[in-house]
Every structure is written in C-alpha cells, then in structure tokens.
Scaffold this motif. Structure first.
Motif, PDB file in Angstrom:
ATOM      1  N   SER A 116      41.402  35.332  42.027  1.00 34.16           N
ATOM      2  CA  SER A 116      40.213  36.032  41.553  1.00 34.16           C
ATOM      3  C   SER A 116      39.040  35.068  41.397  1.00 34.16           C
ATOM      4  CB  SER A 116      40.514  36.693  40.198  1.00 34.16           C
ATOM      5  OG  SER A 116      39.351  37.288  39.661  1.00 34.16           O
ATOM      6  N   THR A 154      34.938  39.641  41.410  1.00 33.13           N
ATOM      7  CA  THR A 154      34.549  40.449  40.249  1.00 33.13           C
ATOM      8  C   THR A 154      33.065  40.783  40.219  1.00 33.13           C
ATOM      9  OG1 THR A 154      34.237  38.464  38.889  1.00 33.13           O
ATOM     10  CG2 THR A 154      36.429  39.474  38.885  1.00 33.13           C
ATOM     11  N   ARG A 182      37.160  43.904  41.907  1.00 34.77           N
ATOM     12  CA  ARG A 182      37.685  44.270  40.594  1.00 34.77           C
ATOM     13  C   ARG A 182      38.381  43.085  39.949  1.00 34.77           C
ATOM     14  NH1 ARG A 182      42.789  48.285  41.291  1.00 34.77           N
ATOM     15  NH2 ARG A 182      42.930  47.848  39.046  1.00 34.77           N
ATOM     16  N   ARG A 183      38.660  43.219  38.678  1.00 31.17           N
ATOM     17  CA  ARG A 183      39.386  42.185  37.956  1.00 31.17           C
ATOM     18  C   ARG A 183      40.902  42.417  38.056  1.00 31.17           C
ATOM     19  NH1 ARG A 183      36.143  39.157  34.809  1.00 31.17           N
ATOM     20  NH2 ARG A 183      34.012  39.919  34.453  1.00 31.17           N
TER      21      ARG A 183
END
Length: 222
Positions: free
Chosen positions: A138, A164, A174-175
């Motif tokens: 991420s 993110t 998205r997380r």
C-alpha cells in the motif's frame, strides 16, 4: 555494541523521496535478511544521532545497501542523509531484528515498510524459493512505490499494489482494511508478515487476529 565507520560508495534516489545508499561492508559483517542496524552520519554533530535502517541487499554482496525514506520537513537525520553522497562516511552498529523469513505467506507492507521485505525477496528469488509468497503493498500514489519493477519481476501476479490517494486504471484505490483482507485472502491459516508505520502494523495486526490468524504466524518487528 560494535561500531564500524564505512564509506559511502554510491547514493541515488529510487523515488522522489526515497534514497539508496551503497556502503562498504566491514570484514566479517553479516546479517539475516529482514534485519536492520543503527546508522549515523560520521560528522561531529551527527555521529551520536543513530537511527534504525534495514539492509536491502543480498547478504552475499561485497557491500551493504540501505533504502531510506527522506523526511526533509523533519530537519533530522534523514534530511541530512539527503545531502550525503559517495565519499562521505556513515557509522553502522550491530545487527538486530525479529522480522525474518519463517516460510511462505502473505507480506503486507505500507510505504517504506517494504524495506525489510526487499532483502528477503531478493534472497528467496536468488535461491528459487519465492513460490508461495504474496505481497500486498500500500502506498499513497504510484510514484511512491519502491522498486516496483524489481518486485513485479520477482513476484509476478503475486505483487499487489494499492493506492490510497490516487486512482490508477487497473489498480485498487483503497486502504487495506478488514473488508479488503476478507475479500482478497482465502486462507488465514498461513504466515503473515507486516511492516509499516506503527499505526499501520497495529491496525493490520488487529484485523488479522480478528480474522483467525494464529499470533505465532504473525511476523512483525518487535
């Protein structure tokens, strides 16, 4: 504690705010992939300001390598490291770290938390033992991905990127939250390696244990 003064052999940026340092390797110095050491700059006003950084090279190399995120706003050690180039000297100490490879599993990294995994992946790839491992990585934007091309070459379809703060066609914006883990991980009865900010590690750890992961199968830096 054993301190070694090492010369910087090369330094270059791998992203807009992440810099790679290649330094001399002291005779007999060794580490386990995933481990780190305390590093300081060999200048009078900086030599006692030690910070932990992870080795990212193969342990068989004749040099040591660190990939370090630079925080210019902090006016601290990493900001000073942004000015350090070949010919300068760093001070490194003994190795430490509990984030070591214990078998195939899912690696979950946030931002510069990828660095302990780089040496692990490079070692597994060299020895043809990378099969069965997956990386979920991420970052805020695609420009923040560290060594993306190399990670993709090693892991192929098992290299998953999430952003993110940027929408990129073909990638999830998205997380990594509980729902994401439920939707994208079939087997929670395996090893999970987690590294990132303290908040990132804490939240991911809570999600994984809540979803049934055995705490003994959760490998984090302690």
């Amino acid at each position: 504690m054993s301190a070694h003064i090492v010369k910087v052999l090369d330094s270059f940026y791998v992203t807009h705010d992440v810099k790679c340092f290649v330094v001399e390797k002291p005779a007999g110095y060794d580490f386990i992939p995933g481990q780190a050491t305390e590093v300081s700059i060999n200048l009078p006003e900086w030599k006692n300001q030690m910070r932990p950084f992870t080795f990212t090279c193969l342990r068989s190399k004749e040099y040591l390598e660190f990939i370090i995120k630079i925080y210019p706003d902090h006016k601290g050690v990493t900001n000073m490291l942004s000015r350090i180039n070949a010919g300068a000297e760093l001070i490194i100490n003994d190795t430490f770290g509990t984030l070591q490879y214990k078998g195939p599993g899912v690696f979950i990294a946030g931002g510069s938390g990828i660095t302990p995994f780089i040496a692990i992946f490079r070692d597994l790839y060299k020895n043809k033992h990378l099969k069965g491992n997956k990386l979920i990585y991420s970052n805020k934007t695609s420009g923040d991905v560290i060594l993306g091309d190399e990670l993709r070459k090693m892991l192929k379809e098992n290299f998953i990127n999430l952003f993110t703060r940027e929408k990129v066609i073909g990638y999830l914006g998205r997380r990594i939250d509980r729902n994401y883990l439920i939707e994208n991980i079939i087997d929670f009865n395996q090893n999970f390696y987690v590294c990132g900010t303290s908040e990132f590690v804490k939240s991911i750890t809570i999600y994984l244990i809540d979803l049934g992961v055995n705490p003994d199968s959760l490998i984090i830096e302690e």
